[in-house]
Design an enzyme around this catalytic site. Sequence first.
Site, short mmCIF file in Angstrom:
data_model
loop_
_atom_site.label_atom_id
_atom_site.label_comp_id
_atom_site.label_asym_id
_atom_site.label_seq_id
_atom_site.Cartn_x
_atom_site.Cartn_y
_atom_site.Cartn_z
N VAL A 96 2.70 -0.61 -1.82
CA VAL A 96 1.79 -1.72 -1.23
C VAL A 96 0.91 -1.33 -0.14
O VAL A 96 -0.46 -1.62 -0.18
CB VAL A 96 2.98 -2.71 -0.43
CG1 VAL A 96 1.91 -3.66 0.09
CG2 VAL A 96 3.52 -3.34 -1.60
N GLY A 97 0.93 -0.53 0.67
CA GLY A 97 0.10 0.06 1.54
C GLY A 97 -1.21 0.88 0.94
O GLY A 97 -2.16 0.92 1.12
N CYS A 108 3.80 4.38 21.81
CA CYS A 108 2.80 5.36 21.48
C CYS A 108 2.00 5.74 23.05
O CYS A 108 1.65 6.78 23.15
CB CYS A 108 1.78 4.87 20.57
SG CYS A 108 0.99 3.25 20.81
N GLU A 133 4.64 13.96 19.19
CA GLU A 133 5.04 12.71 19.60
C GLU A 133 6.61 12.68 19.31
O GLU A 133 6.83 12.81 18.06
CB GLU A 133 4.36 11.60 18.97
CG GLU A 133 4.77 10.28 19.56
CD GLU A 133 3.85 9.16 19.00
OE1 GLU A 133 3.49 8.14 19.78
OE2 GLU A 133 3.63 9.14 17.90
#
Length: 497
Positions: free
Chosen positions: A231-232, A304, A400
């Site tokens: 879908v993305g 983030c 991260e």
Amino acid sequence: MPSDDSGARPAGSVVGGEATRRMLIDGRLTGSGWTFPSIDPATGETVGYAPDATADDAAAAVAAARRAFDTTGWATDVELRVDCLDRLHRALVDRREELRDLTIAEVGAPRSLTHGPQLDQPIEIVRYYADLLKKHPRTEELGEIELQGRRHRRWVEREAAGVVAAITAYNYPNQLALAKLAPALAAGCTVVLKGAPDTPLITLALGELIAEDTGIPPGVVNVLSSQGAEVGEALTTHPDVDVVSFTGSTATGRAIMKAASGTLKRVFLELGGKSAMILLDDADYDATSMFAAFMICSHAGQGCAITTRLLVPARDHDAVVRRVAAMLGRVPYGDPADPKTFMGPLISERQRDKVDGMVRRAVEAGATLVTGGERVDPGFFYKPTLLTGVDPDSEIAQEEVFGPVLVVIPYEDDDDAVRIANRSPYGLSGAVHSADRDRAIAVARRIRTGTLSINGGNYFAPDAPFGGYKQSGIGREMGVAGLEEFQERKTFAEALG
């Protein structure tokens, strides 16, 4: 997920259970033949089931958004947009407690956090853009010029950029959805919003609220849920999508930028961060140690902009480490529904494995585990963790983690602190603490990040642009800058005689 030999989803097939929430496509609330579960990260139990959209669903949503933009008055009717945003804000306020309970259950966000950036503050983003739309100028006069014996009047108008594909991350789903939806709608765009696969239900609940309580016309907002990548991919490559607004990992952001390049879409990316908190040698170490400890535990480190590197003067390193370790030991974690809980779980077992793996590799590389580094069951909890003896260029100091893991790095002087802080592929946020305000501001101005907190200052608000430098993204969300991400400028010239 099981499938037939071709990989296609069989029509009418259902996996796991009946959909708890429905998608919104062209004004209709609809399900899908297949569903997938949403898991409560505090217990590991199923919260409910979300429709698993297909590429065909994505195409239908884009077609609806395209039709609404091209053939209705949405893009040009400012009064309609103001009214719909007003109604959206009222609906969010009226259904706040329903959304709060779902956010706690699905996201694992502590109840206290829903009274801030997980829910209550994001609701006010809608109020901000409804009010901004009433006064923000849509025309800028450039004045007259004389050219070849004639006078020419010139001006610039701002108009909606078109169809927006908005793709969100799991960590702050209300904030991320509304920070994209509200300015896009205010600008006159139409939107296809795709929620994160780990937290689909809260985004679908927003779609149901829009369909039932806001008067937003069919096709203007479409909301999808899916657990796979198709879908993305369909949204980022579709020729009828004009803007892609994405929040998530830097790796995925790179892939989206590449996918969108085929049609030269405008791309907004809010990506990762590895932000540094600098304690200058005249800072209040007791207060700042507490601030650093509680910051890394906010939403279990799943933010983030959270400061995950603590830079301290080398001569005071051990004293600061003792203070921070003591503070981490006092952070109350557990059931996110308990008002006394400060830190909830990580979103999934997969994420906890990632965090634990990075901590273990750091220790194997020579770092010292001062406290934490342990899983806590049931659910996906991870103890607040402090590491020292970390190489500033190592994985744990450069990548991260997205978990409650803080690394302490010593520095020699202000120049060294700035150098270490900037030695990162990211540039999203940061903090500086000092008893000398001018010194703190001077150091902060040298840090290459999009946002900076000075002595505990809070920059996060609907009117404050948010975004990063370097591999932390492209563009700004919120504030006037957030509205203009969804607008095009058109220059006009009129010959006067």
